[in-house]
Design an enzyme around this catalytic site. Structure first.
Site, short mmCIF file in Angstrom:
data_model
loop_
_atom_site.label_atom_id
_atom_site.label_comp_id
_atom_site.label_asym_id
_atom_site.label_seq_id
_atom_site.Cartn_x
_atom_site.Cartn_y
_atom_site.Cartn_z
CB SER A 136 -0.87 0.07 1.25
OG SER A 136 -1.76 -0.95 1.29
CG ASP B 254 -4.91 0.05 12.34
OD1 ASP B 254 -5.47 -0.90 12.92
OD2 ASP B 254 -4.87 0.18 11.11
N PRO C 30 -0.27 -2.17 8.44
CG PRO C 30 1.08 -3.57 7.13
CD PRO C 30 -0.31 -2.99 7.22
N GLY C 31 1.64 -0.12 8.23
CA GLY C 31 2.51 1.06 8.24
C GLY C 31 3.03 1.53 6.88
N GLY C 32 2.42 1.06 5.80
CA GLY C 32 2.89 1.46 4.46
C GLY C 32 2.77 2.95 4.19
CG ASP D 217 -5.30 2.76 2.97
OD1 ASP D 217 -6.22 2.78 2.16
OD2 ASP D 217 -4.36 1.94 2.92
CE LYS E 170 -9.59 1.47 1.43
NZ LYS E 170 -8.23 1.38 0.96
CG ASP F 249 -13.39 3.97 16.12
OD1 ASP F 249 -13.00 4.19 14.94
OD2 ASP F 249 -14.58 3.76 16.41
N1 SAM Z 1 -2.36 2.17 4.89
C1 SAM Z 1 -1.99 0.90 5.49
C2 SAM Z 1 -0.62 0.52 4.97
O1 SAM Z 1 -0.17 1.16 4.01
O2 SAM Z 1 0.01 -0.37 5.52
C3 SAM Z 1 -2.99 -0.18 5.18
C4 SAM Z 1 -4.31 0.09 5.81
S1 SAM Z 1 -5.43 -1.25 5.69
C5 SAM Z 1 -6.00 -1.11 4.09
C6 SAM Z 1 -6.76 -0.68 6.64
C7 SAM Z 1 -6.48 -0.56 8.13
O3 SAM Z 1 -7.56 0.23 8.68
C8 SAM Z 1 -6.46 -1.86 8.88
O4 SAM Z 1 -5.21 -2.02 9.53
C9 SAM Z 1 -7.59 -1.74 9.92
O5 SAM Z 1 -7.22 -2.25 11.18
C10 SAM Z 1 -7.76 -0.23 9.99
N2 SAM Z 1 -9.10 0.24 10.43
C11 SAM Z 1 -10.28 -0.08 9.90
N3 SAM Z 1 -11.26 0.56 10.58
C12 SAM Z 1 -10.65 1.27 11.53
C13 SAM Z 1 -11.09 2.15 12.55
N4 SAM Z 1 -12.40 2.42 12.72
N5 SAM Z 1 -10.19 2.74 13.34
C14 SAM Z 1 -8.87 2.51 13.18
N6 SAM Z 1 -8.38 1.70 12.24
C15 SAM Z 1 -9.26 1.09 11.43
#
Ligand code: SAM
Length: 333
Positions: free
Chosen positions: A166, A218, A200-202, A254, A283, A238
């Site tokens: 990502s 997260d 995970p941190g991308g 994201d 999305k 959250d």
């Molecule tokens: N941008 C990240 C990266 O580059 O590694 C990838 C993000 S991944 C697509 C979506 C993330 O959103 C997940 O780790 C999920 O735990 C988090 N997430 C979803 N709903 C959330 C919320 N309400 N609060 C915090 N994190 C949330």
């Protein structure tokens, strides 16, 4: 995404008094608008188009593998062009044209020079879009109306130590939405960011790479290496509830959530002054993707208007690294 591309072109031109229609085939990698129009979109006016090219002819040019140069020159004859730009549709056939382009480029330019087709002072360049080795659309374009990368795709290398693929989405978003000066001003040490849905941190990786201090929000697990940078604070919370104690320069997001919910959250942050600029992913649902983006645009515009904030940038783009999603850039004064 040919359907979205076609609908968007029809809408854009229709709203400006154009008369015509769009032809496209699913997975064909192209949408052809046929008609008359007083105005023409630039690539950056559209969300789902990789590159906008104004066709010279309603039909593509066909040629034999043995001789592509003469038919191209015959079609270009009588006009002068600043350059001849070779592009391809983003399909398997189109993408296999790379070797052909490297063989064709020099002899084509040399023959075009001899035929007095090239003139550096000419405003437009000829823009060929190859469907495969025997068929190409012949059009014209101006460099400032198209993207500087072939097929509008910036070539980005996956950084070896990035926590997720990502990371390329945010890298591409920076390259697409921000010119070099804007990047130098807004992606540097001393600035702060919040990354919602960071694990995970991308995306955090891209911000840290530029020296920003990041609060990563997260409930998941962050990549350990990125935490060692000393620039990241991981808060398990959250993303729809968390707010920073002090305003930050950047908000990035994201989270996989309903687009309108994310749009409202971004607008709320900027309306409340918690961040000055936001880059975020929406999305999209399967069927009403274009309408969904327009709905998000309205939500953001109305919320910020209500707060008395002036929007200086609000742009959406389906980036090359985006899938069923678009990326947005929002800046307020
Ligand atoms: N941008 C990240 C990266 O580059 O590694 C990838 C993000 S991944 C697509 C979506 C993330 O959103 C997940 O780790 C999920 O735990 C988090 N997430 C979803 N709903 C959330 C919320 N309400 N609060 C915090 N994190 C949330």
């Amino acid at each position: 995404f040919e359907r979205e591309c076609a609908m968007e072109i029809e809408r854009w031109l229709g709203e400006r008094g154009a008369d015509g229609y769009v032809k496209f085939e699913k997975l064909g990698g192209q949408a052809i608008w046929i008609g008359k129009s007083p105005v023409w979109p630039k690539t950056r006016d559209l969300i789902f188009s990789r590159q906008v090219v104004k066709l010279i002819d309603k039909k593509p040019l066909y040629f034999e593998a043995k001789n592509r140069i003469s038919p191209i020159l015959t079609a270009l004859e009588g006009q002068s062009y600043s350059a001849i730009y070779l592009d391809n549709t983003d399909t398997n056939d189109g993408n296999s044209m790379v070797d052909l382009f490297s063989q064709l480029q020099r002899p084509l330019l040399s023959a075009a020079g001899k035929a007095n087709i090239l003139n550096r002072e000419a405003k437009q360049r000829a823009h060929l879009v190859f469907v495969d080795g025997t068929e190409a659309w012949l059009g014209i374009s101006e460099p400032e109306d198209t993207l500087k990368w072939p097929m509008g795709i910036p070539r980005l290398k996956m950084p070896q130590d990035a926590p997720s693929r990502s990371t390329l989405k945010l890298a591409e978003a920076f390259a697409y939405f921000m010119d070099k000066e804007e990047q130098a001003e807004w992606l540097r040490e001393g600035l702060t960011a919040v990354d919602l849905g960071a694990c995970p941190g991308g995306w955090t990786y891209q911000l840290v790479k530029h020296g920003l201090q990041v609060i990563a929000v997260d409930n998941g697990a962050m990549n350990e290496k990125i935490m060692e940078s000393g620039l990241v604070e991981h808060i398990k919370a959250d993303g729809f509830v968390y707010r920073p104690q002090r305003p930050v320069h950047w908000l990035v997001c994201d989270m996989v959530e309903q687009p309108s919910r994310v749009a409202k959250l971004m607008a709320d942050w900027l309306a409340d002054g918690d961040a000055g600029r936001a880059m975020f992913n929406l999305k999209l649902p399967m069927k009403t993707r274009l309408d969904e983006v327009e709905l998000c645009r309205e939500i953001i515009e109305q919320r910020l208007k209500k707060a008395g904030k002036k929007i200086t940038r609000l742009e959406f783009r389906q980036l090359y690294h985006d899938r069923e999603e678009v990326t947005a850039y929002l800046v307020v004064q």
